[in-house]
Design a protein around this motif. Sequence first.
Motif, short mmCIF file in Angstrom:
data_model
loop_
_atom_site.label_atom_id
_atom_site.label_comp_id
_atom_site.label_asym_id
_atom_site.label_seq_id
_atom_site.Cartn_x
_atom_site.Cartn_y
_atom_site.Cartn_z
N THR A 26 10.59 6.93 -6.85
CA THR A 26 10.34 7.03 -5.30
C THR A 26 10.30 8.32 -4.79
N THR A 27 11.23 9.08 -5.30
CA THR A 27 11.02 10.69 -5.24
C THR A 27 9.88 11.38 -5.77
N VAL A 28 9.29 10.88 -6.78
CA VAL A 28 8.29 11.82 -7.29
C VAL A 28 7.16 11.49 -6.38
N ASN A 29 6.72 10.27 -5.84
CA ASN A 29 5.77 10.24 -4.98
C ASN A 29 5.98 10.26 -3.36
N LEU A 30 7.36 10.47 -3.09
CA LEU A 30 7.67 10.94 -1.92
C LEU A 30 7.38 12.54 -1.65
N ILE A 31 7.58 13.20 -2.62
CA ILE A 31 7.18 14.73 -2.84
C ILE A 31 5.80 14.61 -2.74
N GLY A 32 5.13 14.13 -3.65
CA GLY A 32 3.71 14.29 -3.69
C GLY A 32 2.80 13.70 -2.47
#
Length: 370
Positions: free
Chosen positions: A214-220
Motif C-alpha cells: 500500500t505504501t509503495v503505491n501511495l507514494i507513487g
Amino acid sequence: MLERLTGHEDPYPVYEAIRARGPISEDGGLYVTTSHAVCNKILRDRRFGVRFLNSSLPAMTSLGLRPTSFLEADPPDHTRLRRLAAPAFGPKMIDSYRPRVEKIAESLLDNDSMDLIQDFATPLPVMVISDLLGIEESDTRSFAEFGMRAASGSPLGGTYERITALFERLIHERRRRPGDDVISSLVAAEGEQKLTPDELLGMLLLLLLAGFETTVNLIGNGAMAFLDHPEQWELLKSDPGLAPAAVEEVLRWAPPVHYTGRVAHEAVPDLHRRMRRDDGIFLILAAANRDPEVYPEPNRFVITRARQPEHLAFGSGIHYCLGASLARMEGDVVFRALARRWPRINQTAAATFRESTTIRGFATFPVSRS
C-alpha cells in the motif's frame, strides 16, 4: 467491461460507464457496484463473506498466495488469526516506528535524481516491515521482489520458494531463540496451538505483502497527483501540517487497491432482488471513492477537501486493512520529507504502470529535484 482493462489504461471512464447502470449491475456473470454506500454496506454486512459456502475461494478474492491468509478467511478463523496479528499495528507500536521511518526517508532522499519507485517508494516500507518482522537487511531484496511480483500478478517463479524458505528458516530460529519481533510472537502463539504451521506461514506472507505494498503505491500515486496538480503541491509545501490530509486525499483519489470482492452467504433482497446464495459481487473501491453522491467534485484532487465519509481505500468492516495506520504514518512522513527536501520534483522520463488492474501503481517513475 472490467476484464478488458489493462494496467496502463485509465480505468475511470469504464467505472463511470458502470456507474451509469445503477447502484448494482451485472458484468461478466458477476454483480458489480461503484456506489460508496453499497460498497460500505456490503463490506460491513455479515451476510457476505470472502469464500463460497463450500469454503472454496473465488478468484476475485484470492491473493494467489499459498498457504492462504486470514484476509482470505471468514469468521471464526478470520477473527482468531487477525487478533493474533493486530498487536503489531497498534497505536503505540506505530508511534514507535515513526523515528525509524523518518530516518530512512531522509537517507533515501540524499540523491539528486532517482527512480521514485525503485529507489525510494519500495525500499522505505520494505526496511520498515523488515524491522517489524525482525528480518536481516541482507534479506530485504528478496522481500521487495516478492511483493512487487505478487502485487502486479507477475509469475512468482523462484521468488516464492526463496521467501517461503526464508520464513521457514526464521520460524525455526525463533523457536530456538525467541526475540522481540512479530515472528517470535506468532511462533509463540503457534506453540500454544492458537494457529497452525500453515496459518503462521500464510500470515507472514500477508504481513510482508500488505506491510509495504500500500505504501509503495501511495507514494507513487501521490507524487504523480502532485505533479499533475502543482497548486496542491504548493499548498503542502507552504503548510506541511496538511500532510495527513494529503495522504487521505491521495488514498481517495488514486487508491492502490481498485477492486475487492464478496460472496453472498444468503439471499439479499434488500440490496438486489436477484442476488442469491453464493453469488459474487465486485466492489470497485476506486469508483466508490469518486462517488458524486458522497464527494462534491469527486474527480478533483484537493488536499484541503472538507472531511467527508471515510474513503474505502482500506476497505471497511471486519477486513479493514490491518496496516492502515502504518501506511498513513509512512505517507505522512514521506510527503513532509519530500516537500522539504525535494520542493521541485521534476519527472525526467515517462513513468510506467504495472500491468495489474486490481492494484494500480507505477513500476518506474524517474524524477530529479533540479
